[in-house]
Design a protein around this motif. Structure first.
Motif, PDB file in Angstrom:
ATOM      1  N   THR A   1      -7.301   9.439  -8.303  1.00 50.76           N
ATOM      2  CA  THR A   1      -8.465   8.572  -8.119  1.00 50.76           C
ATOM      3  C   THR A   1      -9.089   8.201  -9.460  1.00 50.76           C
ATOM      4  O   THR A   1      -9.426   7.042  -9.698  1.00 50.76           O
ATOM      5  CB  THR A   1      -9.511   9.273  -7.240  1.00 50.76           C
TER       6      THR A   1
ATOM      7  N   TYR B   1      -3.288   3.859  -7.338  1.00 49.42           N
ATOM      8  CA  TYR B   1      -3.408   3.653  -5.898  1.00 49.42           C
ATOM      9  C   TYR B   1      -2.098   3.909  -5.152  1.00 49.42           C
ATOM     10  O   TYR B   1      -2.122   4.333  -3.991  1.00 49.42           O
ATOM     11  CB  TYR B   1      -3.929   2.241  -5.593  1.00 49.42           C
TER      12      TYR B   1
ATOM     13  N   SER C   1      -1.895   6.677  -2.259  1.00 53.79           N
ATOM     14  CA  SER C   1      -1.384   6.388  -0.920  1.00 53.79           C
ATOM     15  C   SER C   1      -0.392   7.442  -0.473  1.00 53.79           C
ATOM     16  O   SER C   1      -0.395   7.876   0.684  1.00 53.79           O
ATOM     17  CB  SER C   1      -0.715   5.006  -0.906  1.00 53.79           C
TER      18      SER C   1
ATOM     19  N   ARG D   1      -8.502  -3.067  -7.951  1.00 53.88           N
ATOM     20  CA  ARG D   1      -7.873  -1.746  -7.884  1.00 53.88           C
ATOM     21  C   ARG D   1      -8.868  -0.674  -7.449  1.00 53.88           C
ATOM     22  O   ARG D   1      -8.535   0.199  -6.645  1.00 53.88           O
ATOM     23  CB  ARG D   1      -7.275  -1.384  -9.243  1.00 53.88           C
TER      24      ARG D   1
ATOM     25  N   ILE E   1      -8.619   1.737  -4.088  1.00 55.95           N
ATOM     26  CA  ILE E   1      -8.716   3.198  -4.136  1.00 55.95           C
ATOM     27  C   ILE E   1      -9.736   3.689  -3.111  1.00 55.95           C
ATOM     28  O   ILE E   1      -9.473   4.619  -2.338  1.00 55.95           O
ATOM     29  CB  ILE E   1      -9.117   3.661  -5.553  1.00 55.95           C
TER      30      ILE E   1
ATOM     31  N   ILE F   1      -8.427   3.150   0.507  1.00 54.31           N
ATOM     32  CA  ILE F   1      -7.364   4.088   0.884  1.00 54.31           C
ATOM     33  C   ILE F   1      -7.963   5.429   1.297  1.00 54.31           C
ATOM     34  O   ILE F   1      -7.605   6.002   2.331  1.00 54.31           O
ATOM     35  CB  ILE F   1      -6.373   4.269  -0.277  1.00 54.31           C
TER      36      ILE F   1
END
Length: 390
Positions: free
Chosen positions: A133, A138, A142, A177, A181, A184
């Motif tokens: 993070t 990312y 994931s 981005r 993050i 997700i």
């Protein structure tokens, strides 16, 4: 060649370079698998040597994303949780996540003996999830959230979960981005820390500060949008008085537009008016912009998009009404105008962060469900085997 060198002078393999690396460090760096196999078998001690950065050869392989080298070096460690670098106390999963090496992360997560690494903490209390993070990785994130053993609620030494860290980043950067993050983690079920207030006093928001480089970038975006909105306002203002077909110069209709009774002229006037006032609203928002530039940009986007779309329709209607007696030219004008409108709206929808954020989160949910369905038969078989053994 390495075999011949070792037969002639083994002392060469005890030497280190300027960075404190052994020949095995270099082989791991270059993904020289044959060399790694030879060095590990012949000089097993070199697998336990640290370089000046505090990395073992396996750390170097994970940093560079070399799966085959990592696999070979991994075989020589019965306790992978002991594979910590000297500076930050990070294991191989931390390092692979830090540098965004998706393949290495996937390989490590598939090995059952590394379960202790998944939620292990470094010297700052960060798990691999925290590290991914912080580094905005990312793809790695994931992969981690899809693993059932990853604890999404763990906090670091600052009493922050991964979601707490991600929450501050969109405010700080306002980029795609960071939003991915955050999305997700949110989709995976991550939560914020209940202890955050202990380490962060009330009223202190670490996400509000903008670095000079980021501030300049946002100011540049504001200036560019201001220029675009101003140009649209100027063009639509001029078009409002230089109407298609001109004006009647005599008689009872003097001063009225020549094409006033044409339906497409009405479309021109309405769309041109909407475009003019939408651009003025955008100019007003950007002109008096203060404080949070990200919010200002978000607020000014809808009127600018509206102005662009309606201006394209106004131009289409103006051209159409003046060439309507030429059927093929009128059709070309209509097709061009409608195409431009759909392209403008399509780009606005597809390139907005919210759309990509939702698209990515839907993908994560689908993949997670597929993995669970694929693993259910295997887990059931393992449970039955364990019951039979007991």
């Amino acid at each position: 060649m390495l075999k011949e060198m070792s037969e002639q002078n083994e002392d060469l393999f005890n030497l280190k370079d300027a960075g404190g690396g052994t020949p095995l460090h270099l082989a791991a760096l270059m993904n020289y698998v044959e060399g790694v196999n030879f060095l590990v078998d012949k000089f097993a001690w070199s697998a336990f040597e640290f370089d000046n950065e505090g990395y073992l050869p396996i750390h170097v392989a994970c940093k560079m994303g070399h799966v085959r080298t990592t696999r070979k070096l991994f075989q020589h460690w019965p306790n992978p949780e002991e594979l910590l670098d000297r500076k930050e106390g990070q294991n191989i999963l931390h390092i692979a996540a830090k540098y965004g090496n998706f393949d290495v992360v996937g390989y490590i997560l598939l090995k059952p003996e590394v379960e202790k690494l998944i939620n292990a903490k470094d010297r700052e209390g960060n798990t691999p999830l925290h590290v991914a993070t912080l580094q905005l990785q990312y793809m790695v994130l994931s992969c981690l959230v899809l693993h059932d053993k990853v604890n999404l609620k763990l906090i670091n030494d600052n009493n922050l979960t991964a979601l707490d860290i991600a929450h501050a980043q969109p405010k700080t950067h306002g980029r795609l981005r960071e939003r991915l993050i955050y999305g997700i983690l949110l989709t995976a079920g991550a939560s914020k820390s209940v202890y955050k207030a202990i380490s962060q006093p009330k009223g202190l928001d670490t996400g509000r500060a903008l670095e000079p480089e980021q501030l300049e970038r946002l100011k540049g975006m504001v200036d560019t949008r201001m220029v675009v909105a101003t140009l649209i306002a100027a063009m639509t203002f001029a078009a409002g008085f230089s109407v298609p077909g001109g004006y009647n110069g005599s008689g009872s209709d003097a001063g009225y537009a020549t094409l006033l009774n044409k339906p497409m002229y009405d479309v021109f006037v309405v769309c041109n008016t909407i475009s003019f006032y939408s651009s003025l609203i955008a100019v007003a928002i950007l002109h008096w912009a203060e404080g949070d530039l990200v919010s200002v940009l978000n607020l000014s986007r809808p009127p600018v998009v509206t102005a662009l779309g309606t201006m394209s329709v106004a131009f289409m209607a103006g051209v159409y009404v003046t060439v309507s007696k030429r059927t093929w030219m009128a059709i070309v004008a209509l097709i061009s105008g409608i195409t431009a409108l759909f392209v403008i709206l399509g780009l606005h929808i597809v390139l907005t962060r919210q759309f990509l954020f939702k698209l990515w989160t839907i993908g994560i949910l689908i993949v997670r469900r597929l993995i669970r369905k694929l693993l259910e038969p295997r887990l059931g078989q393992q449970t039955r085997q364990q019951a039979a053994t007991a």
